[in-house]
Structure formats: structure tokens, C-alpha cells
Design an enzyme around this catalytic site. Structure first.
Site, PDB file in Angstrom:
ATOM      1  N   HIS A  55      32.368  52.694  36.904  1.00 31.62           N
ATOM      2  CA  HIS A  55      31.443  53.809  37.106  1.00 31.62           C
ATOM      3  C   HIS A  55      32.245  55.077  37.358  1.00 31.62           C
ATOM      4  CE1 HIS A  55      31.120  52.975  41.768  1.00 31.62           C
ATOM      5  NE2 HIS A  55      32.342  53.236  41.384  1.00 31.62           N
ATOM      6  N   SER A  72      34.866  49.346  40.311  1.00 39.65           N
ATOM      7  CA  SER A  72      35.303  50.716  40.532  1.00 39.65           C
ATOM      8  C   SER A  72      36.824  50.811  40.390  1.00 39.65           C
ATOM      9  CB  SER A  72      34.801  51.181  41.905  1.00 39.65           C
ATOM     10  OG  SER A  72      34.984  52.552  42.097  1.00 39.65           O
TER      11      SER A  72
END
Length: 193
Positions: free
Chosen positions: A123, A98
Site C-alpha cells: 500500500h 507494507s
């Protein structure tokens, strides 16, 4: 409770003990081994600014083993990496997920590295909202705006199109270190110094 080891150095003036992170900082090494929060980001930013003030011509080595975290805190680190004069070499050990992966990609070109068994995951940002429909819409619009900003920066860092990044971050997208090189998130996998 976390344990921070101390190291002892001896010189002509006697002994001195350092916590391990302070000792690494002497060698221009910054370590992010936790979630990206306002507290951890402020520490990383302060260390980067300190090292730039010490010698703006020398690289900073930023080791990342992080599950990600706050987007605004991550942007504080990322923007500082771009702002300072020093090249920031990013090195993934363990996992950069992330916001951790986003920071990894933001290192100086040619100096974005990962160890062989590191994992990288990208993501889309997530968030939640409560309240009236108006407040929920405001939060949702902000998440979309943030996603677009993240996608644009990742596209610039990887050489991919914004559309490719948007598609590839629709769900959790895990990569090995070699796959991250092929994707453009990092420049090489290193086994030894």
C-alpha cells in the site's frame, strides 16, 4: 513479556547455550518477526554487516514476518541489502505487509521466496501532521516524495510500471503467495527445503 528460547549445543569442548536468534545467525539466518522500527532495523543491519564481514561470498537468509512500520528504518535495511556483497535471500513466513513486503521484494533476484500460506500486502505510505498549514504542507510533500521513491523501487523490483504500482498501492492490496509471484514481488513459493 516476550520469551526467547535457548538451545544447547555440545562439542568436544563442552556445552554452550545460545538464544535461538544467535544460533540462527551462525547459519546465516536473520529473522524479522516484528514491526520495522529504528531498533529492529539497527539489529537487522548490524547482523547483515556482521555476516558480510564473516564471508561475503555466502548468501544471507532473511526471514520476514512483519506488519511493516517505519519507512526510514525500512530504507536502512533495504539499502544495506543492496550495499553488501552477499546475496540476500528473502523468505516470507506468515505475513509481509507494507514495509515488510517492500523488503521482501528487495531480495536477490531468483531468491525471493514465500511459504505457501504466506500473505503479502502492499500500500502507499501513511503519515500525519499537526501544526500550522506550512508544516502540514511540508509533511504532505515529503509523504508524496517518499511514495514516489517507494513506487520507483517496487517497479524496478517487480517489473511493473510506476503507474501500475501507484494504482495498485492506492489502497491495501493483499496477495496470496502465488499472487505475489504473478505480481513479481517474489520469485517462487516453497513448500519444502
Amino acid at each position: 513479556m516476550s520469551f526467547v528460547p535457548y538451545v544447547i549445543e555440545q562439542n568436544s569442548r563442552g556445552e554452550r547455550s545460545y538464544d535461538i536468534y544467535s544460533r540462527l545467525l551462525k547459519d546465516r539466518i536473520i529473522f524479522l518477526g516484528e514491526e520495522v522500527t529504528d531498533v529492529s532495523a539497527n539489529l537487522v543491519v548490524a547482523q547483515m554487516l556482521f555476516l558480510e564481514a564473516e564471508d561475503p561470498s555466502k548468501d544471507i537468509h532473511f526471514y520476514i514476518n512483519s506488519p511493516g512500520g517505519s519507512v526510514s528504518a525500512g530504507f536502512a535495511i533495504y539499502d544495506t541489502m543492496q550495499y553488501i556483497k552477499c546475496d540476500v535471500s528473502t523468505i516470507c513466513i506468515g505475513m509481509a505487509a507494507s514495509m515488510g513486503a517492500f523488503l521482501l521484494s528487495g531480495g536477490a533476484k531468483g531468491k525471493r521466496l514465500a511459504l505457501p500460506n504466506a500473505e503479502i500486502m502492499i500500500h502507499q505510505p501513511s503519515g500525519g501532521a499537526r501544526g500550522q498549514e506550512t508544516e502540514i504542507r511540508i509533511v504532505a510533500e515529503n509523504i508524496l516524495k517518499t511514495r514516489n521513491k517507494l513506487n520507483e523501487i517496487l517497479a524496478a523490483n517487480t517489473g511493473k510500471s510506476v503507474e501500475e504500482i501507484s494504482r495498485d498501492t492506492e489502497r491495501d492490496n493483499y496477495m496470496t503467495a502465488q499472487e505475489a509471484v504473478a505480481y513479481g514481488l517474489i520469485d517462487s513459493v516453497v513448500e519444502k527445503r
